[in-house]
Design a protein around this motif. Sequence first.
Motif, PDB file in Angstrom:
ATOM      1  N   VAL A  21       0.898  -1.126   0.016  1.00  0.00           N
ATOM      2  CA  VAL A  21      -0.024  -0.081   0.077  1.00  0.00           C
ATOM      3  C   VAL A  21       0.847   1.352   0.049  1.00  0.00           C
ATOM      4  N   PRO A  22       0.847   2.397  -0.812  1.00  0.00           N
ATOM      5  CA  PRO A  22       1.709   3.399  -1.157  1.00  0.00           C
ATOM      6  C   PRO A  22       1.523   4.300   0.062  1.00  0.00           C
ATOM      7  N   GLU A  23       2.490   4.852   0.582  1.00  0.00           N
ATOM      8  CA  GLU A  23       2.703   5.743   1.665  1.00  0.00           C
ATOM      9  C   GLU A  23       1.370   6.799   1.708  1.00  0.00           C
ATOM     10  N   GLU A  24       1.261   7.295   0.813  1.00  0.00           N
ATOM     11  CA  GLU A  24       0.168   8.328   0.729  1.00  0.00           C
ATOM     12  C   GLU A  24      -1.286   7.951   1.146  1.00  0.00           C
ATOM     13  N   PHE A  25      -1.522   6.396   1.074  1.00  0.00           N
ATOM     14  CA  PHE A  25      -2.711   6.005   1.735  1.00  0.00           C
ATOM     15  C   PHE A  25      -2.698   5.831   3.208  1.00  0.00           C
ATOM     16  N   LEU A  26      -1.466   5.545   3.992  1.00  0.00           N
ATOM     17  CA  LEU A  26      -1.465   5.340   5.168  1.00  0.00           C
ATOM     18  C   LEU A  26      -1.979   6.311   6.177  1.00  0.00           C
ATOM     19  N   GLY A  27      -2.963   5.983   7.076  1.00  0.00           N
ATOM     20  CA  GLY A  27      -3.369   6.721   7.901  1.00  0.00           C
ATOM     21  C   GLY A  27      -4.865   7.411   7.569  1.00  0.00           C
ATOM     22  N   LEU A  28      -5.146   7.418   6.136  1.00  0.00           N
ATOM     23  CA  LEU A  28      -6.358   8.038   5.721  1.00  0.00           C
ATOM     24  C   LEU A  28      -7.597   7.145   6.220  1.00  0.00           C
ATOM     25  N   HIS A  29      -8.563   7.762   6.654  1.00  0.00           N
ATOM     26  CA  HIS A  29      -9.869   7.444   6.995  1.00  0.00           C
ATOM     27  C   HIS A  29     -10.583   6.669   5.644  1.00  0.00           C
ATOM     28  N   ARG A  30     -11.445   5.514   5.676  1.00  0.00           N
ATOM     29  CA  ARG A  30     -11.689   4.849   4.516  1.00  0.00           C
ATOM     30  C   ARG A  30     -12.672   5.852   3.739  1.00  0.00           C
ATOM     31  N   PHE A  31     -13.325   6.691   4.538  1.00  0.00           N
ATOM     32  CA  PHE A  31     -14.301   7.555   3.732  1.00  0.00           C
ATOM     33  C   PHE A  31     -13.886   8.998   3.846  1.00  0.00           C
ATOM     34  N   LYS A  32     -14.407  10.063   3.254  1.00  0.00           N
ATOM     35  CA  LYS A  32     -14.228  11.343   3.330  1.00  0.00           C
ATOM     36  C   LYS A  32     -14.985  11.670   4.649  1.00  0.00           C
ATOM     37  N   ARG A  33     -14.064  12.841   5.542  1.00  0.00           N
ATOM     38  CA  ARG A  33     -14.591  12.728   6.925  1.00  0.00           C
ATOM     39  C   ARG A  33     -14.208  14.355   7.040  1.00  0.00           C
ATOM     40  N   ASP A  34     -15.103  15.153   7.593  1.00  0.00           N
ATOM     41  CA  ASP A  34     -14.712  16.366   7.899  1.00  0.00           C
ATOM     42  C   ASP A  34     -14.310  17.336   6.790  1.00  0.00           C
ATOM     43  N   GLY A  35     -14.651  16.889   5.641  1.00  0.00           N
ATOM     44  CA  GLY A  35     -14.351  17.648   4.499  1.00  0.00           C
ATOM     45  C   GLY A  35     -13.044  17.508   4.186  1.00  0.00           C
ATOM     46  N   VAL A  36     -12.476  16.220   4.681  1.00  0.00           N
ATOM     47  CA  VAL A  36     -10.933  15.669   3.949  1.00  0.00           C
ATOM     48  C   VAL A  36     -11.321  14.207   3.337  1.00  0.00           C
ATOM     49  N   ASP A  37     -10.668  14.218   2.260  1.00  0.00           N
ATOM     50  CA  ASP A  37     -10.896  13.136   1.249  1.00  0.00           C
ATOM     51  C   ASP A  37     -10.362  11.803   2.106  1.00  0.00           C
ATOM     52  N   GLY A  38     -11.038  10.901   1.982  1.00  0.00           N
ATOM     53  CA  GLY A  38     -10.475   9.656   2.425  1.00  0.00           C
ATOM     54  C   GLY A  38      -9.730   8.597   1.536  1.00  0.00           C
ATOM     55  N   ALA A  39      -9.486   7.359   1.758  1.00  0.00           N
ATOM     56  CA  ALA A  39      -9.027   6.403   1.082  1.00  0.00           C
ATOM     57  C   ALA A  39      -9.813   6.204  -0.267  1.00  0.00           C
ATOM     58  N   ARG A  40     -11.247   6.159  -0.256  1.00  0.00           N
ATOM     59  CA  ARG A  40     -12.199   5.980  -1.144  1.00  0.00           C
ATOM     60  C   ARG A  40     -11.740   7.079  -2.236  1.00  0.00           C
ATOM     61  N   GLU A  41     -11.850   8.470  -1.867  1.00  0.00           N
ATOM     62  CA  GLU A  41     -11.771   9.238  -2.712  1.00  0.00           C
ATOM     63  C   GLU A  41     -10.327   9.445  -3.779  1.00  0.00           C
ATOM     64  N   LEU A  42      -9.267   8.969  -2.870  1.00  0.00           N
ATOM     65  CA  LEU A  42      -8.030   9.063  -3.315  1.00  0.00           C
ATOM     66  C   LEU A  42      -7.878   7.807  -4.262  1.00  0.00           C
ATOM     67  N   VAL A  43      -8.136   6.577  -3.987  1.00  0.00           N
ATOM     68  CA  VAL A  43      -8.374   5.338  -4.853  1.00  0.00           C
ATOM     69  C   VAL A  43      -9.030   5.790  -6.167  1.00  0.00           C
ATOM     70  N   VAL A  44     -10.019   6.342  -6.272  1.00  0.00           N
ATOM     71  CA  VAL A  44     -10.774   6.728  -7.454  1.00  0.00           C
ATOM     72  C   VAL A  44      -9.822   7.854  -8.247  1.00  0.00           C
ATOM     73  N   GLN A  45      -9.437   8.644  -7.479  1.00  0.00           N
ATOM     74  CA  GLN A  45      -8.642   9.765  -8.235  1.00  0.00           C
ATOM     75  C   GLN A  45      -7.324   9.120  -8.951  1.00  0.00           C
ATOM     76  N   ARG A  46      -6.650   8.414  -8.271  1.00  0.00           N
ATOM     77  CA  ARG A  46      -5.582   7.668  -8.829  1.00  0.00           C
ATOM     78  C   ARG A  46      -5.864   6.817 -10.144  1.00  0.00           C
ATOM     79  N   LEU A  47      -6.946   6.031  -9.859  1.00  0.00           N
ATOM     80  CA  LEU A  47      -7.248   5.174 -11.031  1.00  0.00           C
ATOM     81  C   LEU A  47      -7.775   5.998 -11.920  1.00  0.00           C
ATOM     82  N   LYS A  48      -8.429   6.993 -11.906  1.00  0.00           N
ATOM     83  CA  LYS A  48      -8.679   7.888 -12.983  1.00  0.00           C
ATOM     84  C   LYS A  48      -7.513   8.475 -13.649  1.00  0.00           C
TER      85      LYS A  48
END
Length: 902
Positions: free
Chosen positions: A320-347
């Motif tokens: 798992v790449p370093e940039e994902f570690l510590g991210l919450h699974r979902f967007k929380r308090d306006g901060v993107d989570g792992a879900r949003e970052l995975v979609v962004q990177r795949l796009k």
Amino acid sequence: MSTELPKTFDPAEIEARWYTHWENVGLFRPERPNAEPYTIVNPPPNVTGSLHIGHALDNTLQDIMIRYERLRGKDALWVVGTDHAGIATQMVVERQLEAKQDKRTNYSREDFVAKVWEWKEESGGTITRQLRRLGCSMDWSREQFTMDEHFSNAVLKTFVDLYNDGLIYRDKRLVNWDPKLKTAISDLEVETQDVKGSFWHFKYPLEDGVTLADGRDYIEVATTRPETMLADMAVAVHPDDERYKSVVGKHVVLPITGRCVPIVADEHADPELGSGAVKITPGHDFNDFEVGKRAGFKPAEMLNMLDAEANVCQTADGLVPEEFLGLHRFKRDGVDGARELVVQRLKESGHLIPHIAKTKKGEEQELDAEPRTIATPFGDRGGVVIEPWLTDQWYVDAETLAKKPIEAVKNGDVEIVPKAWEKTFFNWMENIQPWCVSRQLWWGHRIPAWYDGNGKAYVALSEAEAQAQAGEGAALTRDDDVLDTWFSSALWPSATLGWPEQTDLVAKHYPNDLLISGFDILFFWDARMLMMGQYNTGKNPWPKLYLHGLVRAADGAKMSKSKGNVVDPLGLIDQYGADALRFFMAAMESQGRDIKMDDKRIEGYRNFATKLWNATRFCQSNGIGASSSIAAPKASHAVNRWIIGEVVETKEALDAALAELRFDAAANTIYHFVWDRFCDWYLELIKGQIDEETKVVAGWTLDQIFVMLHPFMPFITEELWSKQGERANHPLITASWVDPQAEVDPAAKAEIDWLIALTGAVRTAKNELGIAPGAKLEAFCPAPGELAKSVVEANAAAIERLARLTPIHFAEAPDGAAMQVAAGEDAFVIPLEGIIDIAAEKARLEKALEASAKEAKSLEGRLSNANFVERAKPEAVEKARADHAHHTAEVARLEAALARLG
């Protein structure tokens, strides 16, 4: 001597006074050491709970049975207590700490548990006080709690015994994980909600040199949880799917992680859905876990990408790449989570397949994902999305323990009522999964396992025993987890009586006689009691299980706080009285059906109580007091012999209904006897001729009513019983069940039933023709039978007073307009000349008939229209059906009225 009743029936004052008396004097469990036992246990409500409408139904049915069997002279024990409710109780205390800017982790485990006990002593009795309001005649002197010392001993013994028999083990499996509470939870504590979400499609590149039959170098997969691809371990395709047969056993290389994972053949993949290929994340999906096992992955090898708070952590392979570690699974308090970052990177990498949608104008637009409504699991306590999570937990071998309960139900040793639930029971029990019994909490029964430095577990009743197993010098650490509360409550039927000690109570009251519960806990509690009862004692905990339905809102919808349609039973008790609510619950409890709330019905049963109150006042005003015998008095008058026979038949019908647990039939039996036969007819028939015999029979009949109605309406019946005579040492709650020691008198029954039929027919006809109820009419009976002659001769005064017929001629009627009524086989002709305007009445009836027939036909057309029935609001359809039934009945009534006029 009777004590005069107030004019007004006041439930609140009566209920408070009588309940206190019953409990203080110990009448819920009178001393009956030699009596036949009868035992039920209440499904222990959470100690944090308060009375809801489901509790009101459940406990009303139990109280009916316990009061009934107590009246029948049995040593009736209703075991009462509360469940320690691990998660719920810990949450309550943690919230209290948070309100003071404090938290659990500021305390040692022992100090926090002490605070929970403190809360329990101060605030844990809300629901038990509320059960008293309902009239529940439980043995409070023996109130139980699942954390009591003797109960805890039973829990620990059961765990250790199961472990020693190889039926409890530690394993790595998926659980329902609540990231807010940081504990595993049971299926019962998971609520599925429809949530607006998305469905993403991705390209998973095939390994170098591999292509599909159509030339593509990737497999398309789709998911509603893109973040889980960080822990994907395979792609599954159906073994018969021709599109993928050539690549089964090959690999795809996952975007982002670069992990090379196999393509496996598994029937879980549905060729008809999407691309027919499914990404497999065994560590975060229950279906994928099973696919992973079939593919050869051991649970210890399955990848986990989330920590206990659902933040991304590194997988065992470190991909798992370093940039994902510590991210919450979902967007929380306006901060993107792992879900949003995975979609962004795949796009960004070109691996996202866009969804083409059409706008309202018909134009095509490109979206990252297809919008979908997704059934999503939430924790009922924590309120967050549940995460399937791979952890080490303690499991019970439920498959082995389920064998004896299955056999017990199959061979009839345990009867499930209604029988329709047996199929559901077998389906679940025969496909049962291992039962996760460990919870990551501080409040509860701590698991009796200690670990040495190598992680080896020693299971024992005490640390000293564990140390003896490990050997001197071994440093042991106790397991931090506690047991699922369903594990301890599974011991409720026996441990509440003192098991594993062989107490007198265990000997006499175990097995219990009956269990009443909601169908929704058939598996979580009822089935597990069967398992543990058989395992610990070799006996089923009870021979009969009654499953009642849900109480729904008036429109049939399930009650929920979010819908705002929850009904407070205490509010109903305040408004109508506990007796009325209880009677409603019983009268509406029809096997296999849910109950719809209906305030009008409850109000109607309050009126029923008032009618009985007023009937008793009438009796008192006529010198009718308490009876001095259980057996029916001797009687010579037909009306008295008749009412004694009615008691005999009512008692028999009531016994039969309760034996079959048909609560609605039982309630309706006593209701119709009290309202119709006793109040409306017997008291009317004896008016003006209440001699000594009648006083004795009326007093005895009223006493039988109090006894038969007591299980349903305990408060008003006890009050009336006490006011009818001096019975200080003979309260109704411990009186004797009805035993008339008499038979139905056929002659008296025929005479009075004929008289009632005649009176009822005349009253109905008058009402249909608009004739004043008090109008006296002349009647002719051209061909009377012997019964008609004898009844008219013996009851002329009563017929004149009730039916308002006088004189009655056994002769042909004169010519002219008349109405006809019947009593049994006898026809009566009642001339109407000079009574009403025949022509005008015919015109009125015909006009009303035409209107009702037209309306009935219109409604019939609407109801036969499938579009209306399926698309209209349920309440509109229900109203149309009710209106149709009303107008159909009106047509029949008006046609009968016209027929009477000739």
